[in-house]
Design a protein around this motif. Structure first.
Motif, PDB file in Angstrom:
ATOM      1  N   LYS A   1       4.408   2.145   7.006  1.00 46.36           N
ATOM      2  CA  LYS A   1       3.312   2.420   7.934  1.00 46.36           C
ATOM      3  C   LYS A   1       3.782   2.613   9.366  1.00 46.36           C
ATOM      4  CE  LYS A   1      -0.291   0.020   5.283  1.00 46.36           C
ATOM      5  NZ  LYS A   1      -1.248  -1.122   5.274  1.00 46.36           N
ATOM      6  N   HIS A   2       4.802   1.881   9.754  1.00 48.33           N
ATOM      7  CA  HIS A   2       5.277   1.964  11.138  1.00 48.33           C
ATOM      8  C   HIS A   2       6.738   2.384  11.206  1.00 48.33           C
ATOM      9  CE1 HIS A   2       1.505   0.120  12.300  1.00 48.33           C
ATOM     10  NE2 HIS A   2       1.734  -0.837  11.423  1.00 48.33           N
ATOM     11  N   ASN A   3       7.195   3.042  10.135  1.00 50.65           N
ATOM     12  CA  ASN A   3       8.591   3.486  10.091  1.00 50.65           C
ATOM     13  C   ASN A   3       8.680   4.946  10.528  1.00 50.65           C
ATOM     14  OD1 ASN A   3      10.926   4.902   8.557  1.00 50.65           O
ATOM     15  ND2 ASN A   3      11.475   2.749   8.545  1.00 50.65           N
TER      16      ASN A   3
ATOM     17  N   ALA B   1       5.962  -1.569  -5.138  1.00 54.71           N
ATOM     18  CA  ALA B   1       5.744  -0.266  -4.509  1.00 54.71           C
ATOM     19  C   ALA B   1       4.767  -0.378  -3.351  1.00 54.71           C
ATOM     20  CB  ALA B   1       5.229   0.734  -5.543  1.00 54.71           C
ATOM     21  N   ILE B   2       3.741  -1.215  -3.526  1.00 52.87           N
ATOM     22  CA  ILE B   2       2.759  -1.417  -2.456  1.00 52.87           C
ATOM     23  C   ILE B   2       3.437  -2.043  -1.238  1.00 52.87           C
ATOM     24  CG2 ILE B   2       0.719  -2.756  -1.800  1.00 52.87           C
ATOM     25  CD1 ILE B   2      -0.264  -2.377  -4.709  1.00 52.87           C
ATOM     26  N   CYS B   3       4.349  -2.990  -1.476  1.00 52.94           N
ATOM     27  CA  CYS B   3       5.091  -3.597  -0.361  1.00 52.94           C
ATOM     28  C   CYS B   3       5.930  -2.556   0.376  1.00 52.94           C
ATOM     29  CB  CYS B   3       6.010  -4.701  -0.892  1.00 52.94           C
ATOM     30  SG  CYS B   3       5.189  -6.228  -1.373  1.00 52.94           S
ATOM     31  N   ILE B   4       6.629  -1.718  -0.377  1.00 52.60           N
ATOM     32  CA  ILE B   4       7.470  -0.689   0.241  1.00 52.60           C
ATOM     33  C   ILE B   4       6.614   0.311   1.010  1.00 52.60           C
ATOM     34  CG2 ILE B   4       9.059   1.210  -0.235  1.00 52.60           C
ATOM     35  CD1 ILE B   4      10.032  -0.453  -2.668  1.00 52.60           C
ATOM     36  N   ALA B   5       5.483   0.692   0.418  1.00 51.61           N
ATOM     37  CA  ALA B   5       4.572   1.618   1.101  1.00 51.61           C
ATOM     38  C   ALA B   5       4.048   1.014   2.394  1.00 51.61           C
ATOM     39  CB  ALA B   5       3.412   1.985   0.172  1.00 51.61           C
ATOM     40  N   ASP B   6       3.721  -0.269   2.365  1.00 52.84           N
ATOM     41  CA  ASP B   6       3.269  -0.953   3.584  1.00 52.84           C
ATOM     42  C   ASP B   6       4.345  -0.919   4.664  1.00 52.84           C
ATOM     43  OD1 ASP B   6       0.796  -1.542   2.562  1.00 52.84           O
ATOM     44  OD2 ASP B   6       1.277  -3.606   1.998  1.00 52.84           O
ATOM     45  N   GLY B   7       5.602  -1.051   4.243  1.00 55.24           N
ATOM     46  CA  GLY B   7       6.695  -1.016   5.210  1.00 55.24           C
ATOM     47  C   GLY B   7       6.841   0.326   5.891  1.00 55.24           C
TER      48      GLY B   7
ATOM     49  N   SER C   1       9.812  -2.085   8.334  1.00 53.09           N
ATOM     50  CA  SER C   1       8.927  -2.313   9.477  1.00 53.09           C
ATOM     51  C   SER C   1       9.693  -2.671  10.738  1.00 53.09           C
ATOM     52  CB  SER C   1       7.932  -3.436   9.155  1.00 53.09           C
ATOM     53  OG  SER C   1       7.153  -3.125   8.015  1.00 53.09           O
ATOM     54  N   SER C   2      10.990  -2.920  10.598  1.00 48.19           N
ATOM     55  CA  SER C   2      11.799  -3.352  11.736  1.00 48.19           C
ATOM     56  C   SER C   2      11.972  -2.236  12.757  1.00 48.19           C
ATOM     57  CB  SER C   2      13.175  -3.823  11.248  1.00 48.19           C
ATOM     58  OG  SER C   2      14.046  -4.068  12.327  1.00 48.19           O
ATOM     59  N   ALA C   3      11.894  -2.578  14.015  1.00 48.80           N
ATOM     60  CA  ALA C   3      12.053  -1.593  15.085  1.00 48.80           C
ATOM     61  C   ALA C   3      13.492  -1.100  15.187  1.00 48.80           C
ATOM     62  CB  ALA C   3      11.611  -2.204  16.411  1.00 48.80           C
TER      63      ALA C   3
ATOM     64  N   ALA D   1      11.311  -6.627  -3.316  1.00 46.82           N
ATOM     65  CA  ALA D   1      10.731  -5.486  -2.588  1.00 46.82           C
ATOM     66  C   ALA D   1      10.066  -5.933  -1.287  1.00 46.82           C
ATOM     67  CB  ALA D   1       9.735  -4.753  -3.471  1.00 46.82           C
ATOM     68  N   LYS D   2       9.659  -7.191  -1.219  1.00 48.02           N
ATOM     69  CA  LYS D   2       9.082  -7.710   0.023  1.00 48.02           C
ATOM     70  C   LYS D   2      10.094  -7.614   1.171  1.00 48.02           C
ATOM     71  CE  LYS D   2       6.133 -11.051  -2.426  1.00 48.02           C
ATOM     72  NZ  LYS D   2       5.884 -12.487  -2.669  1.00 48.02           N
ATOM     73  N   GLY D   3      11.377  -7.759   0.821  1.00 47.69           N
ATOM     74  CA  GLY D   3      12.420  -7.631   1.836  1.00 47.69           C
ATOM     75  C   GLY D   3      12.486  -6.224   2.404  1.00 47.69           C
ATOM     76  N   PHE D   4      12.234  -5.223   1.557  1.00 48.88           N
ATOM     77  CA  PHE D   4      12.228  -3.848   2.041  1.00 48.88           C
ATOM     78  C   PHE D   4      11.028  -3.583   2.947  1.00 48.88           C
ATOM     79  CE2 PHE D   4      15.093  -3.317  -1.585  1.00 48.88           C
ATOM     80  CZ  PHE D   4      16.091  -2.556  -0.997  1.00 48.88           C
TER      81      PHE D   4
END
Length: 349
Positions: A266-268, A258-264, A237-239, A229-232
């Motif tokens: 933030k800027h999506n 899930a926390i990792c995905i939610a963090d991703g 987060s990728s532009a 999930a860290k990969g997601f």
């Protein structure tokens, strides 16, 4: 089988002698010679496909109805070239599509396939990669190489055992680099994650997929865990990311993932729908999505801490499916509020 010349040319009548004096007429669609030739090669180079199509099939193979007798295998475009090849769900094993693609490349217009469905066929990724490199001969002769499958828009590879193939994931990553027009990718139920390929899967998700033009990504049933999930998180987060729909159901994602995905998120600014049903994210994982959505602060109870804060983010997410994740009713209500939605999910785009 006897053909009446005039009616055959109109493409309306197939005359079939089941018995010496019995004529059977039916509505038919004749195929272009190059299409028939290519389909014959596809059939004859894949024995299980040949057995499936040929069984009890009385229609001549120069007609569309012959090939679509079991299911709608091919769909034609306005130029009567193949625009969709659907071998998924036929319970056949496809060993190679390279000779088929080479045959299509011989035609004036080259390969016109835009939708390729190979789900459940166990197609080797190495073979699909070779097919990607088949050059459109008409263009190549003028010094302009064209790789016809690069124009594919939808690719369905569910249940193909990709992780069990030698270099399967790496070959897949290379294939996706070729598919510059790809919008929909289906990788469901390939058990992508094993004990030996974590790095390859993370690289596929975090580095390869964000560089494509994919908008809809199916990754259900692939043993995706919290580490993957860290990969997601990186991908979301990728532009350059273009994902609008992401399907992660029936994996092994827990609260940390899930926390990792939610963090991703933030800027999506592209992802509209996220399906993460039938995992193990629980209240803690759901709470992470609520925080990122930034709608309101949770009530002071055992599921939140005094340090919880609204996070000002500009995200596109509108629908989130978290059914069968061990999430309490109160948390589900809070999630609905965060999404400003009475229902958690809507229909697919």
């Amino acid at each position: 089988m006897d053909l009446l010349t005039e009616e055959y040319l109109t493409g309306l009548i197939l005359t079939n002698r089941n018995h010496e004096n019995d004529l059977v007429a039916s509505s038919t669609t004749p195929l272009k010679r190059n299409v028939v030739s290519a389909l014959r090669i596809l059939r004859d180079t894949n024995p299980s496909l040949k057995a499936k199509i040929s069984r009890d099939n009385a229609i001549d193979d120069i007609f569309l109805e012959h090939w679509n007798s079991v299911q709608e295998i091919i769909t034609l475009n306005d130029e009567f070239e193949i625009k969709k090849l659907n071998l998924g769900g036929m319970m056949v094993r496809i060993k190679t599509i390279v000779p088929f693609m080479e045959a299509l490349a011989q035609s004036e217009h080259g390969n016109q396939i835009r939708v390729l469905s190979l789900g459940g066929t166990d197609i080797p990724m190495s073979n699909l990669l070779k097919a990607m490199n088949v050059t459109h001969v008409a263009n190549a002769g003028n010094g302009h190489e064209s790789f016809p499958l690069t124009y594919i828009e939808s690719l369905y590879l569910s249940g193909c055992g990709i992780s069990s193939q030698r270099n399967g994931i790496r070959d897949l990553a290379t294939i996706l680099q070729h598919c510059t027009h790809l919008k929909t990718l289906d990788l469901r139920y390939n058990d992508l994650v094993s004990s030996t390929n974590h790095n390859d899967v993370i690289e596929l998700i975090a580095e390869c997929l964000p560089k494509t033009n994919i908008e809809v990504l199916h990754m259900e049933g692939n043993n995706i865990n919290d580490d993957i999930a860290k990969g997601f998180k990186v991908a979301l987060s990728s532009a350059s990311i273009r994902w609008k729909e992401l399907y992660l159901g029936s994996n092994n994602i827990k609260s940390r993932g899930a926390i990792c995905i939610a963090d991703g998120l933030k800027h999506n600014e592209t992802l509209i729908k996220l399906y993460i049903e039938c995992n193990f994210i629980g209240n803690e994982g759901t709470h992470a999505f609520i925080q990122v959505l930034g709608n309101q602060k949770m009530e002071d109870n055992e599921n939140n801490s005094k340090d919880d804060k609204k996070i000002p983010v500009n995200i596109a997410l509108q629908k989130l499916w978290v059914e069968n994740n061990g999430v309490g009713k109160e948390m589900m209500r809070e999630l609905g509020k965060a999404l400003n939605s009475g229902s958690i999910i809507g229909d697919s785009l």
